[in-house]
Scaffold this motif. Structure first.
Motif, PDB file in Angstrom:
ATOM      1  N   ARG A  10      -4.608 -31.046  18.848  1.00 32.84           N
ATOM      2  CA  ARG A  10      -5.942 -31.044  17.907  1.00 32.84           C
ATOM      3  C   ARG A  10      -5.868 -33.075  18.471  1.00 32.84           C
ATOM      4  N   VAL A  11      -4.641 -33.155  18.758  1.00 36.25           N
ATOM      5  CA  VAL A  11      -4.369 -34.856  19.889  1.00 36.25           C
ATOM      6  C   VAL A  11      -4.573 -34.682  20.938  1.00 36.25           C
ATOM      7  N   VAL A  12      -4.998 -33.762  21.961  1.00 39.03           N
ATOM      8  CA  VAL A  12      -5.114 -33.166  22.977  1.00 39.03           C
ATOM      9  C   VAL A  12      -5.936 -33.792  23.159  1.00 39.03           C
ATOM     10  N   PRO A  13      -7.640 -33.394  22.933  1.00 38.20           N
ATOM     11  CA  PRO A  13      -8.811 -34.109  22.734  1.00 38.20           C
ATOM     12  C   PRO A  13      -9.246 -35.436  23.040  1.00 38.20           C
ATOM     13  N   ALA A  14      -8.542 -35.747  22.033  1.00 41.80           N
ATOM     14  CA  ALA A  14      -8.677 -36.815  21.777  1.00 41.80           C
ATOM     15  C   ALA A  14      -8.386 -37.936  22.807  1.00 41.80           C
TER      16      ALA A  14
ATOM     17  N   LEU B 270      -8.081 -37.505  25.446  1.00 38.71           N
ATOM     18  CA  LEU B 270      -8.648 -36.936  26.590  1.00 38.71           C
ATOM     19  C   LEU B 270     -10.047 -37.787  26.578  1.00 38.71           C
ATOM     20  N   LEU B 271     -10.731 -37.307  25.636  1.00 36.25           N
ATOM     21  CA  LEU B 271     -12.202 -38.080  25.039  1.00 36.25           C
ATOM     22  C   LEU B 271     -11.491 -39.837  25.404  1.00 36.25           C
ATOM     23  N   SER B 272     -10.693 -40.672  24.889  1.00 33.72           N
ATOM     24  CA  SER B 272     -10.345 -41.625  25.136  1.00 33.72           C
ATOM     25  C   SER B 272     -10.490 -41.934  26.524  1.00 33.72           C
ATOM     26  N   ALA B 273      -9.253 -41.007  26.834  1.00 35.03           N
ATOM     27  CA  ALA B 273      -9.235 -41.762  28.132  1.00 35.03           C
ATOM     28  C   ALA B 273     -10.506 -41.826  29.488  1.00 35.03           C
TER      29      ALA B 273
END
Length: 74
Positions: free
Chosen positions: A18-22, A24-27
């Motif tokens: 769950r944390v990885v997509p967030a 990546l989107l933030s970056a």
């Protein structure tokens, strides 16, 4: 032995998924911002609020018009 509140939790695979997509989107948004600037975003917000207000007024006006027409027929 540590108490329940001070004990470290083991990371779970589900939490990482769950944390990885967030992250990546933030970056991605940091390097390629969607918003031009604050003034443009403010104008968009105000315009959106005006459109929503006009929709509300239109619905109320149609309701009152239909009530008036129904009263006029009877």
């Amino acid at each position: 032995m540590e108490s329940g509140s001070s004990r470290r939790l083991r990371p779970t695979p589900g939490a990482s998924v769950r944390v990885v997509p967030a992250m990546l989107l933030s970056a991605l948004l940091t390097h390629y911002p969607l918003a031009a600037d604050a003034a443009t975003e403010g104008k968009k917000v105000i315009f959106g609020m005006l459109v929503v207000g006009l929709v509300f007024i239109g619905v109320i006006a149609l309701g009152q018009l239909s009530r008036w027409a129904r009263h006029r027929r009877h």
